[in-house]
Design a protein around this motif. Structure first.
Motif, PDB file in Angstrom:
ATOM      1  N   ASP A   3       9.717  -5.082  13.349  1.00  0.00           N
ATOM      2  CA  ASP A   3       7.745  -4.886  14.013  1.00  0.00           C
ATOM      3  C   ASP A   3       7.619  -6.571  12.795  1.00  0.00           C
ATOM      4  OD1 ASP A   3       7.303  -3.370  15.963  1.00  0.00           O
ATOM      5  OD2 ASP A   3       6.962  -2.243  14.618  1.00  0.00           O
ATOM      6  N   LEU A   4       8.750  -6.042  12.107  1.00  0.00           N
ATOM      7  CA  LEU A   4       8.161  -7.685  11.166  1.00  0.00           C
ATOM      8  C   LEU A   4       9.880  -7.855   9.418  1.00  0.00           C
ATOM      9  CD1 LEU A   4       5.521  -7.897   8.688  1.00  0.00           C
ATOM     10  CD2 LEU A   4       5.905  -6.101  10.135  1.00  0.00           C
ATOM     11  N   ASP A   5       9.647  -8.793   9.290  1.00  0.00           N
ATOM     12  CA  ASP A   5      10.641  -8.676   7.892  1.00  0.00           C
ATOM     13  C   ASP A   5       9.568  -8.618   7.025  1.00  0.00           C
ATOM     14  OD1 ASP A   5      13.089  -8.121   8.981  1.00  0.00           O
ATOM     15  OD2 ASP A   5      13.485 -10.419   9.700  1.00  0.00           O
ATOM     16  N   TRP A   6      10.184  -7.515   5.605  1.00  0.00           N
ATOM     17  CA  TRP A   6      10.061  -7.661   4.430  1.00  0.00           C
ATOM     18  C   TRP A   6       7.686  -7.330   4.569  1.00  0.00           C
ATOM     19  CZ3 TRP A   6      13.764  -7.893   0.709  1.00  0.00           C
ATOM     20  CH2 TRP A   6      14.484  -8.781   0.767  1.00  0.00           C
ATOM     21  N   GLY A   7       7.289  -7.883   5.632  1.00  0.00           N
ATOM     22  CA  GLY A   7       5.620  -7.588   5.055  1.00  0.00           C
ATOM     23  C   GLY A   7       5.161  -6.146   4.550  1.00  0.00           C
ATOM     24  N   LEU A   8       6.400  -4.955   5.257  1.00  0.00           N
ATOM     25  CA  LEU A   8       5.713  -4.446   5.182  1.00  0.00           C
ATOM     26  C   LEU A   8       6.647  -3.099   3.863  1.00  0.00           C
ATOM     27  CD1 LEU A   8       5.370  -2.914   8.391  1.00  0.00           C
ATOM     28  CD2 LEU A   8       3.346  -3.931   6.655  1.00  0.00           C
ATOM     29  N   LEU A   9       7.456  -3.653   2.924  1.00  0.00           N
ATOM     30  CA  LEU A   9       8.487  -3.273   1.676  1.00  0.00           C
ATOM     31  C   LEU A   9       7.622  -3.034   0.941  1.00  0.00           C
ATOM     32  CD1 LEU A   9      11.132  -2.542   1.569  1.00  0.00           C
ATOM     33  CD2 LEU A   9      11.869  -4.182   1.147  1.00  0.00           C
ATOM     34  N   GLY A  10       7.053  -1.924   0.808  1.00  0.00           N
ATOM     35  CA  GLY A  10       6.715  -1.537  -0.761  1.00  0.00           C
ATOM     36  C   GLY A  10       4.898  -1.485  -0.242  1.00  0.00           C
ATOM     37  N   GLY A  11       4.473  -1.708   0.625  1.00  0.00           N
ATOM     38  CA  GLY A  11       3.041  -2.034   1.079  1.00  0.00           C
ATOM     39  C   GLY A  11       2.379  -1.394  -0.397  1.00  0.00           C
ATOM     40  N   TYR A  12       1.760  -2.088  -0.525  1.00  0.00           N
ATOM     41  CA  TYR A  12       0.662  -1.360  -1.960  1.00  0.00           C
ATOM     42  C   TYR A  12      -1.182  -1.618  -1.329  1.00  0.00           C
ATOM     43  CZ  TYR A  12       0.358   0.344  -6.579  1.00  0.00           C
ATOM     44  OH  TYR A  12       0.034   1.542  -7.754  1.00  0.00           O
ATOM     45  N   GLY A  13      -1.202  -2.591  -1.951  1.00  0.00           N
ATOM     46  CA  GLY A  13      -2.968  -3.148  -1.679  1.00  0.00           C
ATOM     47  C   GLY A  13      -2.780  -3.694   0.040  1.00  0.00           C
ATOM     48  N   MET A  14      -4.247  -3.352   0.252  1.00  0.00           N
ATOM     49  CA  MET A  14      -4.428  -4.054   1.787  1.00  0.00           C
ATOM     50  C   MET A  14      -5.821  -5.019   1.419  1.00  0.00           C
ATOM     51  SD  MET A  14      -4.457  -1.194   4.334  1.00  0.00           S
ATOM     52  CE  MET A  14      -2.980  -0.449   3.733  1.00  0.00           C
ATOM     53  N   VAL A  15      -6.796  -5.858   2.582  1.00  0.00           N
ATOM     54  CA  VAL A  15      -8.178  -5.767   2.218  1.00  0.00           C
ATOM     55  C   VAL A  15      -7.748  -6.614   3.584  1.00  0.00           C
ATOM     56  CG1 VAL A  15      -7.454  -8.165   1.483  1.00  0.00           C
ATOM     57  CG2 VAL A  15      -9.615  -7.088   1.244  1.00  0.00           C
ATOM     58  N   PHE A  16      -9.179  -6.097   4.209  1.00  0.00           N
ATOM     59  CA  PHE A  16      -9.822  -7.056   5.381  1.00  0.00           C
ATOM     60  C   PHE A  16     -10.509  -8.004   5.415  1.00  0.00           C
ATOM     61  CE2 PHE A  16      -8.935  -2.489   7.299  1.00  0.00           C
ATOM     62  CZ  PHE A  16      -8.349  -2.793   8.595  1.00  0.00           C
ATOM     63  N   SER A  17     -10.880  -8.873   5.720  1.00  0.00           N
ATOM     64  CA  SER A  17     -11.653 -10.360   6.174  1.00  0.00           C
ATOM     65  C   SER A  17     -13.145  -9.926   6.270  1.00  0.00           C
ATOM     66  CB  SER A  17     -10.963 -11.148   6.986  1.00  0.00           C
ATOM     67  OG  SER A  17     -10.856 -11.035   8.413  1.00  0.00           O
ATOM     68  N   PRO A  18     -14.241 -10.410   5.634  1.00  0.00           N
ATOM     69  CA  PRO A  18     -15.142 -10.000   5.562  1.00  0.00           C
ATOM     70  C   PRO A  18     -15.608  -9.688   7.203  1.00  0.00           C
ATOM     71  CG  PRO A  18     -14.943 -11.608   3.917  1.00  0.00           C
ATOM     72  CD  PRO A  18     -13.477 -11.321   4.484  1.00  0.00           C
ATOM     73  N   ASP A  19     -15.064 -10.750   7.771  1.00  0.00           N
ATOM     74  CA  ASP A  19     -15.190 -10.577  10.016  1.00  0.00           C
ATOM     75  C   ASP A  19     -14.978  -9.215  10.158  1.00  0.00           C
ATOM     76  OD1 ASP A  19     -13.035 -11.753  10.207  1.00  0.00           O
ATOM     77  OD2 ASP A  19     -13.550 -13.525  10.645  1.00  0.00           O
ATOM     78  N   GLY A  20     -13.707  -8.916  10.007  1.00  0.00           N
ATOM     79  CA  GLY A  20     -12.887  -7.042  10.627  1.00  0.00           C
ATOM     80  C   GLY A  20     -11.740  -8.330  11.282  1.00  0.00           C
ATOM     81  N   ARG A  21     -12.193  -9.467  11.130  1.00  0.00           N
ATOM     82  CA  ARG A  21     -11.069  -9.827  12.094  1.00  0.00           C
ATOM     83  C   ARG A  21      -8.864  -9.859  11.576  1.00  0.00           C
ATOM     84  NH1 ARG A  21     -11.790 -15.411  13.111  1.00  0.00           N
ATOM     85  NH2 ARG A  21     -10.793 -15.611  14.333  1.00  0.00           N
ATOM     86  N   PHE A  22      -9.263 -10.043  10.756  1.00  0.00           N
ATOM     87  CA  PHE A  22      -7.801 -10.103  10.325  1.00  0.00           C
ATOM     88  C   PHE A  22      -7.734  -8.924   8.864  1.00  0.00           C
ATOM     89  CE2 PHE A  22      -8.913 -13.984  10.700  1.00  0.00           C
ATOM     90  CZ  PHE A  22      -7.522 -14.294  12.182  1.00  0.00           C
ATOM     91  N   LEU A  23      -6.336  -8.362   8.479  1.00  0.00           N
ATOM     92  CA  LEU A  23      -5.655  -7.373   7.635  1.00  0.00           C
ATOM     93  C   LEU A  23      -4.714  -8.295   7.002  1.00  0.00           C
ATOM     94  CD1 LEU A  23      -6.006  -4.609   5.855  1.00  0.00           C
ATOM     95  CD2 LEU A  23      -4.101  -4.323   7.948  1.00  0.00           C
ATOM     96  N   SER A  24      -4.719  -7.906   5.273  1.00  0.00           N
ATOM     97  CA  SER A  24      -4.380  -8.793   4.354  1.00  0.00           C
ATOM     98  C   SER A  24      -3.534  -7.493   3.817  1.00  0.00           C
ATOM     99  CB  SER A  24      -4.424  -9.651   3.679  1.00  0.00           C
ATOM    100  OG  SER A  24      -4.478 -11.030   5.037  1.00  0.00           O
ATOM    101  N   LEU A  25      -2.147  -7.398   3.640  1.00  0.00           N
ATOM    102  CA  LEU A  25      -1.072  -6.515   2.357  1.00  0.00           C
ATOM    103  C   LEU A  25      -0.354  -6.963   2.082  1.00  0.00           C
ATOM    104  CD1 LEU A  25      -0.509  -3.802   3.142  1.00  0.00           C
ATOM    105  CD2 LEU A  25       1.681  -4.348   4.823  1.00  0.00           C
ATOM    106  N   ALA A  26      -0.479  -6.264   0.630  1.00  0.00           N
ATOM    107  CA  ALA A  26       0.237  -6.994  -0.431  1.00  0.00           C
ATOM    108  C   ALA A  26       1.927  -5.808  -0.440  1.00  0.00           C
ATOM    109  CB  ALA A  26      -0.667  -6.920  -1.909  1.00  0.00           C
ATOM    110  N   ALA A  27       3.329  -6.258   0.190  1.00  0.00           N
ATOM    111  CA  ALA A  27       4.099  -5.271  -0.271  1.00  0.00           C
ATOM    112  C   ALA A  27       4.344  -5.934  -1.674  1.00  0.00           C
ATOM    113  CB  ALA A  27       4.908  -5.830   0.791  1.00  0.00           C
ATOM    114  N   THR A  28       4.844  -5.129  -2.684  1.00  0.00           N
ATOM    115  CA  THR A  28       5.785  -4.663  -3.652  1.00  0.00           C
ATOM    116  C   THR A  28       6.601  -4.909  -3.529  1.00  0.00           C
ATOM    117  OG1 THR A  28       3.669  -3.844  -4.344  1.00  0.00           O
ATOM    118  CG2 THR A  28       5.267  -3.698  -5.951  1.00  0.00           C
ATOM    119  N   ARG A  29       7.681  -4.677  -2.688  1.00  0.00           N
ATOM    120  CA  ARG A  29       8.953  -4.628  -2.981  1.00  0.00           C
ATOM    121  C   ARG A  29       9.999  -5.897  -2.307  1.00  0.00           C
ATOM    122  NH1 ARG A  29      10.297   0.728  -1.166  1.00  0.00           N
ATOM    123  NH2 ARG A  29      12.240   0.268  -0.523  1.00  0.00           N
ATOM    124  N   GLY A  30       8.567  -6.167  -0.814  1.00  0.00           N
ATOM    125  CA  GLY A  30       8.948  -7.354  -0.454  1.00  0.00           C
ATOM    126  C   GLY A  30       8.263  -8.516  -1.003  1.00  0.00           C
TER     127      GLY A  30
END
Length: 194
Positions: free
Chosen positions: A31-58
């Motif tokens: 579905d995408l490249d590198w964005g989920l490789l070792g997904g570790y930390g994630m956070v929703f925007s205050p309005d709930g419209r977005f999710l940002s994901l930190a991928a350690t191995r990616g």
């Protein structure tokens, strides 16, 4: 999930005691490249419209737009570690082994810490698109900054005035003051564990 490189969206049925059921499964390399490789930390925007994901191995931070009706996610943008020699020092974005991510209460800025290269990175955030733009970065033991070795997590005070970053190998907490307008940080102090 860190190991199988997937992100699963679950629906929660509040009427049945919180029973969860799968809605969507995103897979790295499919579905995408590198964005989920070792997904570790994630956070929703205050309005709930977005999710940002930190991928350690990616070594990337990927932002997804969230459908408010069913919770499904679609790719919005991505920041990746820029390996290789930079044009100048400010051009090299250091996200190798990015682990922790936090958004300010007003949603204007994001901060990440990295386990491999010991960086704390500041991003400006576009509230309409969720896109992150590089602002500033600090490296452990440079320019008077300490406590970021093997960066583990990052948090922001409820008033948005301070950023706290932990360094696993330093056994420490770095405290930085935040300029609410620019998002730029100034190192304040180091609190070291015993």
């Amino acid at each position: 999930a860190n190991v199988d490189k997937t992100l699963v969206v679950l629906a929660r049925d509040a009427g049945s005691g919180g029973v969860l059921s799968p809605v969507q499964v995103l897979r790295d390399g499919q579905d995408l490249d590198w964005g989920l490789l070792g997904g570790y930390g994630m956070v929703f925007s205050p309005d709930g419209r977005f999710l940002s994901l930190a991928a350690t191995r990616g070594s990337s931070v990927t932002t997804f737009a969230r459908n408010a009706e069913d919770g499904t996610l679609t790719f919005a943008s991505q920041q990746r570690d820029q390996a290789g020699p930079p044009v100048d020092d400010s051009a090299l974005l250091n996200l190798a082994g990015v682990r922790g991510i936090a958004l300010t209460p007003d949603g204007r800025h994001a901060y990440t810490v990295s386990a491999i290269n010991d960086y704390l990175v500041t991003f400006a955030r576009d509230a309409d698109s969720g896109e992150l733009t590089f602002v500033q970065q600090f490296k452990d033991n440079e320019a008077g900054v300490d406590g970021l070795e093997n960066g583990y997590d990052v948090a922001i005070s409820p008033d948005g005035r301070f950023v706290y970053a932990t360094g696993f190998d330093d056994n420490a907490l770095a405290v930085l003051a935040r300029d609410p307008g620019s998002g730029q940080l100034t190192f304040v102090e180091l609190i070291r564990g015993r």
